[in-house]
Design a protein around this motif. Sequence first.
Motif, PDB file in Angstrom:
ATOM      1  N   ALA A 203       0.853  -1.184   0.000  1.00 22.89           N
ATOM      2  CA  ALA A 203       0.000   0.000   0.000  1.00 22.89           C
ATOM      3  C   ALA A 203       0.886   1.229   0.000  1.00 22.89           C
ATOM      4  N   GLY A 204       0.589   2.175  -0.899  1.00 18.01           N
ATOM      5  CA  GLY A 204       1.406   3.371  -0.955  1.00 18.01           C
ATOM      6  C   GLY A 204       0.794   4.444  -1.827  1.00 18.01           C
ATOM      7  N   PRO A 205       1.253   5.674  -1.673  1.00 16.29           N
ATOM      8  CA  PRO A 205       0.734   6.778  -2.479  1.00 16.29           C
ATOM      9  C   PRO A 205       1.188   6.662  -3.922  1.00 16.29           C
ATOM     10  N   THR A 210       6.372   3.985  -5.183  1.00 14.08           N
ATOM     11  CA  THR A 210       5.386   2.913  -5.021  1.00 14.08           C
ATOM     12  C   THR A 210       5.326   2.041  -6.259  1.00 14.08           C
ATOM     13  N   SER A 211       5.400   2.657  -7.440  1.00 14.02           N
ATOM     14  CA  SER A 211       5.371   1.890  -8.683  1.00 14.02           C
ATOM     15  C   SER A 211       6.549   0.929  -8.768  1.00 14.02           C
ATOM     16  N   ARG A 212       7.722   1.390  -8.353  1.00 15.87           N
ATOM     17  CA  ARG A 212       8.911   0.534  -8.371  1.00 15.87           C
ATOM     18  C   ARG A 212       8.758  -0.625  -7.402  1.00 15.87           C
ATOM     19  N   LEU A 213       8.263  -0.336  -6.209  1.00 13.97           N
ATOM     20  CA  LEU A 213       8.048  -1.401  -5.232  1.00 13.97           C
ATOM     21  C   LEU A 213       7.027  -2.412  -5.734  1.00 13.97           C
ATOM     22  N   ALA A 214       5.953  -1.926  -6.359  1.00 20.87           N
ATOM     23  CA  ALA A 214       4.905  -2.819  -6.851  1.00 20.87           C
ATOM     24  C   ALA A 214       5.434  -3.747  -7.929  1.00 20.87           C
ATOM     25  N   THR A 233      -2.931   1.537  -4.372  1.00 22.61           N
ATOM     26  CA  THR A 233      -2.321   2.858  -4.423  1.00 22.61           C
ATOM     27  C   THR A 233      -3.408   3.910  -4.252  1.00 22.61           C
ATOM     28  N   TYR A 234      -3.005   5.088  -3.813  1.00 23.04           N
ATOM     29  CA  TYR A 234      -3.979   6.130  -3.525  1.00 23.04           C
ATOM     30  C   TYR A 234      -3.279   7.488  -3.642  1.00 23.04           C
ATOM     31  N   PRO A 235      -4.039   8.552  -3.877  1.00 18.04           N
ATOM     32  CA  PRO A 235      -3.434   9.893  -3.918  1.00 18.04           C
ATOM     33  C   PRO A 235      -2.753  10.213  -2.595  1.00 18.04           C
ATOM     34  N   SER A 236      -1.685  10.995  -2.660  1.00 19.13           N
ATOM     35  CA  SER A 236      -0.908  11.273  -1.453  1.00 19.13           C
ATOM     36  C   SER A 236      -1.744  11.950  -0.361  1.00 19.13           C
ATOM     37  N   GLY A 237      -2.767  12.677  -0.741  1.00 18.51           N
ATOM     38  CA  GLY A 237      -3.597  13.346   0.249  1.00 18.51           C
ATOM     39  C   GLY A 237      -4.830  12.572   0.656  1.00 18.51           C
ATOM     40  N   ARG A 240      -6.231   7.899   5.026  1.00 21.68           N
ATOM     41  CA  ARG A 240      -5.627   6.591   5.292  1.00 21.68           C
ATOM     42  C   ARG A 240      -6.665   5.562   5.710  1.00 21.68           C
ATOM     43  N   PRO A 241      -7.672   5.892   6.501  1.00 20.46           N
ATOM     44  CA  PRO A 241      -8.710   4.892   6.799  1.00 20.46           C
ATOM     45  C   PRO A 241      -9.407   4.389   5.537  1.00 20.46           C
ATOM     46  N   GLN A 242      -9.632   5.275   4.582  1.00 23.83           N
ATOM     47  CA  GLN A 242     -10.260   4.832   3.332  1.00 23.83           C
ATOM     48  C   GLN A 242      -9.336   3.883   2.577  1.00 23.83           C
ATOM     49  N   ALA A 243      -8.042   4.214   2.535  1.00 23.40           N
ATOM     50  CA  ALA A 243      -7.082   3.334   1.867  1.00 23.40           C
ATOM     51  C   ALA A 243      -6.984   1.994   2.583  1.00 23.40           C
ATOM     52  N   ALA A 244      -7.026   2.025   3.921  1.00 25.03           N
ATOM     53  CA  ALA A 244      -6.988   0.770   4.677  1.00 25.03           C
ATOM     54  C   ALA A 244      -8.197  -0.087   4.348  1.00 25.03           C
ATOM     55  N   GLY A 245      -9.360   0.543   4.126  1.00 24.77           N
ATOM     56  CA  GLY A 245     -10.542  -0.207   3.730  1.00 24.77           C
ATOM     57  C   GLY A 245     -10.362  -0.887   2.387  1.00 24.77           C
ATOM     58  N   GLN A 246      -9.677  -0.232   1.460  1.00 25.87           N
ATOM     59  CA  GLN A 246      -9.409  -0.850   0.158  1.00 25.87           C
ATOM     60  C   GLN A 246      -8.501  -2.063   0.314  1.00 25.87           C
TER      61      GLN A 246
END
Length: 412
Positions: A203-205, A210-214, A233-237, A240-246
């Motif tokens: 999980a990363g912005p 992040t693309s390299r890690l993926a 992946t998610y926009p930097s802004g 985080r709870p929403q991203a954790a839900g994904q």
Amino acid sequence: MDPRPVRAPAPTAPRPARHASRFGAALALAALVGLAACAPQAPQGGYGRPAAPLFGGAGGLGAPQPPAGPTNTKVAILLPMSGPQGALGPAMLNAATLALFDSGARGVELVPRDTTGSPGGASEAVRSALSDGARVVVGPLTGPETAAAAGQARAAGVPVLAFTNDVDQGGSGVWVTGVTPSQQVRRLVAAAQSAGIRRIGLAGPDGAFTSRLASALRNASREAGLSAPAIVTYPSGASRPQAAGQIAAQAGSEPIGLLILAEGGPQAREMASALAGAGLASPPLRVAGTVLWAGDASLANEPALAGAWVPGPDPAARNGFETRYAAAFGERPPRLAATAYDATSAAVRSVRGGDPMAPAALPLGEPLQGADGAFRLLPNGQVQRALAVYALTPGAEPQVVEPALLPGAAGS
């Protein structure tokens, strides 16, 4: 003015004593710069077993005159001795000098050149060093500087051991000696596999890192026979709870045993806390980080990150390097000094045959010992590193949970 050349010290120079060092400096291996899509090329001109003349040919610098008498073999080292990153240059030169001393080589001379921390400065620095007869180039620091210097070195048939971790710069006679995202991911995947974990997440912005890690995680998971990774992946802004839900939604089909967070600082702490609220408590989920976590003691004090894994250097090797550096120069080395030590060690190894006019012969495929542990130069311009795995421990130094391991020669 460029610094004066550094020659191999006398054999009777004293050896420094050992002392303890802290993990904060050990974990910070190299700056993460210039991360872009990887397209390494096969080296040209036989840098491992050179047979062609060093200079000459279309675009070359012209053949140098044979030396009138005994002379030293020259190793150029391109450093930001001035400019925005000028504070790094002297420390990295110190580390390179220590590598020359530790090698025991005789008749080898370091030829420092100031890049001013810019592509234009790097281009002029490498031109000057090649004109002065350098047989191998160590540095420069960043991806853009490396791109600016590589063309002249390739035309001259001189290998470059750059400090960058921009894997796009590797190949055709250029080696990337910085710690790359792929190296970190592969070490974490190996640790996960040893622990019986069958699926890894990331999980990363949005962004190059992040693309390299993926990309590295997809490749490493496939090669290890693990399930396809869960990547969010998610926009930097973004929240985080929403991203954790994904992430939790992706874990529903098949459990995620290890989740790599591609950010550091407060963002990593916020994401770790949000995971529990999304139903991904740790344990059983294990969280992991990258060198973005280096030197941030606050991460270990985050309850949601207790036991989190972080790849880092071989502690014994790093402690030994810091001990020798401090004894020689009266201060602890900055994190990038280790990269300068390693690249210089490989460069000195390539020219220690005694003939100052002979092309450099890099020890491709051979395990080498560096400031942060063992490493290996690959023919495609990439470098393998032996990384350990540490676990964050609240109120204490991170603990080694898996020792530093050097991957097999076939991987990257």
